[in-house]
Design an enzyme around this catalytic site. Sequence first.
Site, PDB file in Angstrom:
ATOM      1  N   SER A  95       0.845  -1.195   0.000  1.00  0.00           N
ATOM      2  CA  SER A  95       0.000   0.000   0.000  1.00  0.00           C
ATOM      3  C   SER A  95       0.888   1.255   0.000  1.00  0.00           C
ATOM      4  O   SER A  95       1.775   1.381  -0.850  1.00  0.00           O
ATOM      5  CB  SER A  95      -0.954  -0.032   1.193  1.00  0.00           C
ATOM      6  OG  SER A  95      -1.942   0.962   1.084  1.00  0.00           O
ATOM      7  N   ASP A 210      -9.933  -4.423  -5.276  1.00  0.00           N
ATOM      8  CA  ASP A 210      -9.166  -3.835  -4.184  1.00  0.00           C
ATOM      9  C   ASP A 210     -10.040  -2.944  -3.294  1.00  0.00           C
ATOM     10  O   ASP A 210      -9.981  -3.002  -2.075  1.00  0.00           O
ATOM     11  CB  ASP A 210      -7.996  -3.026  -4.752  1.00  0.00           C
ATOM     12  CG  ASP A 210      -7.118  -2.439  -3.679  1.00  0.00           C
ATOM     13  OD1 ASP A 210      -6.122  -3.080  -3.314  1.00  0.00           O
ATOM     14  OD2 ASP A 210      -7.424  -1.326  -3.192  1.00  0.00           O
ATOM     15  N   HIS A 265      -8.400  -4.687  -0.474  1.00  0.00           N
ATOM     16  CA  HIS A 265      -7.130  -4.037  -0.134  1.00  0.00           C
ATOM     17  C   HIS A 265      -6.568  -4.467   1.212  1.00  0.00           C
ATOM     18  O   HIS A 265      -5.354  -4.639   1.358  1.00  0.00           O
ATOM     19  CB  HIS A 265      -7.312  -2.517  -0.135  1.00  0.00           C
ATOM     20  CG  HIS A 265      -6.043  -1.762   0.076  1.00  0.00           C
ATOM     21  ND1 HIS A 265      -5.073  -1.662  -0.893  1.00  0.00           N
ATOM     22  CD2 HIS A 265      -5.547  -1.095   1.159  1.00  0.00           C
ATOM     23  CE1 HIS A 265      -4.052  -0.959  -0.441  1.00  0.00           C
ATOM     24  NE2 HIS A 265      -4.308  -0.615   0.811  1.00  0.00           N
TER      25      HIS A 265
END
Length: 284
Positions: A95, A210, A265
Amino acid sequence: MKIAYLWGLSLLLLVSCNGYKPVVIVHGVWDLKDSLYFMADMIKEAHPGTEVHVLDLLHGWKSLAPLWYQVKSFYKRMKPIMEKAEDGIILIGYSQGGIISRGIVESMDHNITTFISLSSPQAGQYGDEFLRLIFPQYIKETVYEVFYSRVGQRISVANYWNDPHHQELYYKYSSYLPYLNNEIEDYFNKDYRDNFMKLKQLVLIGGPDDGVITPWQSSHFSYFNKNENMTDMRDQSFYLFDSFGLRSLDKAGKVKIYEVPGVHHTVWHHNVSVIEKCILPWLD
């Protein structure tokens, strides 16, 4: 006795020759201290004897510090690991940690051979889902008024916020991402390009479910144009002009792109299939 000694010596030499490179992992925004231990443990189990370093700093609110500060802070922790690794290290950034890791790759002296970017907004971020996690009072259409200011640039997210409708302000105020891309007029950092091209392998992992990285294709260096239509990585100006070496790596066959559906995610680094199929093969 002599045979046993020689057998033990041979085994030691074999282990040394087939030893895995140290792996360094950089966490994302808002992450807790132990958020990446699962992936680290899977790597150790699959590759016994591997040094895996989950860098333990700048968690929680501290992960909102300006990215150049974070680059320097993480690099300081990484440097002793790199100095001991004669054959280089492998860097995994998850990330926001992926965009921090890229800053390290480009701006610091390093011996990183493989950089794995796990669901990271490499071309920028422009989405409400991500924004609500940290700034629930703002929406994507208006947050540029805060992010594109000298004060706003003190927040990590603002450093890679890429509003396709306010590109002039993005280039004027953004202190991080357009510099990594070598897109700033009258500014070109050759070291960024040279350092990026030291990589022997770049692995980009992302997917359509995601739900946070927006557009999700940013994890593959693709991004919105001014009409919010998708511009592929290979049609981006920074690729076409090879401004930081992405095109050169790609043409040399050193860029691997994974598009993985069905992964949200927050679970990329806990997904066994992703780790086994997209990460472990690049740690040899």
